[in-house]
Design an enzyme around this catalytic site. Structure first.
Site, PDB file in Angstrom:
ATOM      1  N   HIS A   1       3.984   1.283   2.238  1.00  0.00           N
ATOM      2  CA  HIS A   1       5.154   0.592   1.675  1.00  0.00           C
ATOM      3  C   HIS A   1       5.786   1.440   0.568  1.00  0.00           C
ATOM      4  O   HIS A   1       7.003   1.544   0.457  1.00  0.00           O
ATOM      5  CB  HIS A   1       4.747  -0.749   1.049  1.00  0.00           C
ATOM      6  CG  HIS A   1       4.199  -1.744   2.021  1.00  0.00           C
ATOM      7  ND1 HIS A   1       2.893  -2.168   1.999  1.00  0.00           N
ATOM      8  CD2 HIS A   1       4.797  -2.419   3.037  1.00  0.00           C
ATOM      9  CE1 HIS A   1       2.691  -3.072   2.947  1.00  0.00           C
ATOM     10  NE2 HIS A   1       3.833  -3.231   3.606  1.00  0.00           N
TER      11      HIS A   1
ATOM     12  N   ASP B   1       5.119   0.282  13.025  1.00  0.00           N
ATOM     13  CA  ASP B   1       5.564  -0.851  13.846  1.00  0.00           C
ATOM     14  C   ASP B   1       6.718  -0.352  14.714  1.00  0.00           C
ATOM     15  O   ASP B   1       7.877  -0.744  14.533  1.00  0.00           O
ATOM     16  CB  ASP B   1       6.005  -2.002  12.940  1.00  0.00           C
ATOM     17  CG  ASP B   1       4.831  -2.585  12.179  1.00  0.00           C
ATOM     18  OD1 ASP B   1       3.922  -3.107  12.830  1.00  0.00           O
ATOM     19  OD2 ASP B   1       4.811  -2.480  10.947  1.00  0.00           O
TER      20      ASP B   1
ATOM     21  N   HIS C   1       0.854  -1.182   0.000  1.00  0.00           N
ATOM     22  CA  HIS C   1       0.000   0.000   0.000  1.00  0.00           C
ATOM     23  C   HIS C   1       0.893   1.237   0.000  1.00  0.00           C
ATOM     24  O   HIS C   1       2.128   1.124  -0.084  1.00  0.00           O
ATOM     25  CB  HIS C   1      -0.966  -0.019   1.192  1.00  0.00           C
ATOM     26  CG  HIS C   1      -0.279  -0.289   2.509  1.00  0.00           C
ATOM     27  ND1 HIS C   1       0.635   0.579   3.067  1.00  0.00           N
ATOM     28  CD2 HIS C   1      -0.361  -1.336   3.374  1.00  0.00           C
ATOM     29  CE1 HIS C   1       1.060   0.094   4.209  1.00  0.00           C
ATOM     30  NE2 HIS C   1       0.492  -1.080   4.417  1.00  0.00           N
TER      31      HIS C   1
HETATM   32  O1  PAF Z   1       6.870  -5.178   9.010  1.00  0.00           O
HETATM   33  C1  PAF Z   1       6.779  -6.185   8.290  1.00  0.00           C
HETATM   34  O2  PAF Z   1       6.134  -6.185   7.237  1.00  0.00           O
HETATM   35  C2  PAF Z   1       7.456  -7.469   8.733  1.00  0.00           C
HETATM   36  O3  PAF Z   1       7.429  -7.609  10.115  1.00  0.00           O
HETATM   37  C3  PAF Z   1       8.907  -7.586   8.194  1.00  0.00           C
HETATM   38  C4  PAF Z   1       9.782  -6.498   8.740  1.00  0.00           C
HETATM   39  C5  PAF Z   1       8.884  -7.531   6.675  1.00  0.00           C
HETATM   40  C6  PAF Z   1       9.488  -8.931   8.620  1.00  0.00           C
HETATM   41  O4  PAF Z   1       8.751  -9.998   8.133  1.00  0.00           O
END
Ligand code: PAF
Length: 273
Positions: free
Chosen positions: A34, A147, A31
């Site tokens: 990203h 996150d 999305h």
């Molecule tokens: O944040 C994420 O999408 C996942 O935790 C990651 C960092 C790609 C690890 O799988």
């Protein structure tokens, strides 16, 4: 754009690259959040590698590993248009062996908040990020502030393992209505989406209160919980940038975090103060 399927292919590709390399690890269903990481990497580096891997070891039994959205064709297009040079899309069997050497998240900071409600989640995150960073061997790797605890633990791992990658934190991207972008928003019905807006509303309210001089975290949490009452809240917590709980807001060193269920969907969000 190169599509790489195995660690060997990625390592061979990486070996031939000259200049700086940026890396954006993802679980796909890309999305605009990203995309903002990818765009930053493309702008800051000579080459950008993106990985798409729904990492089984970071899901607890009963979580949404099976139903996690997989949109590989759409994701490929997004990466191609954004100027990604290589997309790493391995099978789990290419990443993991049986009876692996394991990485364990720190027993304190890896087992509070997200780690408390999802015990072992960060073990899996660090396990896979460690592998991915070794394979892509990037100068810079890009992670979202949504996150926040994951970002903190990855920075900690990179520092403690003397890894030679700069971790670049990236701002949270929100939809026009304020909801932080997440692949899991795809699970929400229109009614649930409306309810989910209580999460950014509670964070905004806290920010407003801080502006008006409220600094006691207990008062802020109380006000937020009022707003969040229709949801099943897992936690509302206020920590400093080292993820220690704090009694008073310190501007420039505080993060307000929320985790709550909207129906069956677990959402997290935060603001950095
Ligand atoms: O944040 C994420 O999408 C996942 O935790 C990651 C960092 C790609 C690890 O799988």
């Amino acid at each position: 754009m190169k599509i790489l399927r195995t660690p060997k292919e990625l390592q061979a590709y990486r070996k031939d690259l000259r200049g700086s390399v940026g890396f954006v690890p993802t679980m796909g269903a890309l999305h605009k959040g990203h995309l903002s990481l990818i765009e930053k990497s493309v702008a800051q580096n000579d080459h950008t590698i993106v990985s798409i891997f729904v990492n089984p070891t970071q899901f607890l039994p009963g979580e949404d590993f099976e139903k996690y959205p997989r949109r590989y064709e759409a994701d490929k297009k997004i990466c191609e248009l954004a100027g990604v040079d290589a997309l790493f899309m391995p099978e789990a069997s290419a990443i993991y062996e049986k009876d692996e050497v394991l990485i364990k998240a720190p027993s304190q900071k890896g087992y509070v908040l997200e780690g408390h409600f999802r015990p072992g989640h960060f073990d899996g995150v660090l396990q896979v990020v460690n592998k991915l960073l070794h394979l892509a061997n990037p100068h810079r790797a890009y992670f979202g502030k949504k996150d926040a605890q994951q970002l903190f633990l990855i920075q900690k791992m990179v520092r403690e393992f003397f890894m030679d990658t700069q971790i670049v934190p990236c701002e949270i991207v929100r939809d026009d209505d304020g909801l932080a972008l997440s692949s899991r928003n795809l699970y929400l019905s229109p009614e649930e989406r409306q309810k989910a807006l209580l999460i950014p509303k509670s964070l905004k309210r806290a920010a407003k209160l801080i502006q008006s001089g409220v600094i006691k975290t207990s008062s802020l949490k109380e006000q937020m919980l009022q707003i969040l009452r229709p949801l099943k809240v897992e936690y509302v917590e206020i920590v400093d940038r080292k993820f220690d709980a704090i009694d008073d807001i310190r501007i420039g060193d505080s993060i307000i975090l929320v985790a709550a269920y909207v129906g069956q969907t677990r959402l997290i969000d935060n603001i950095w103060i």
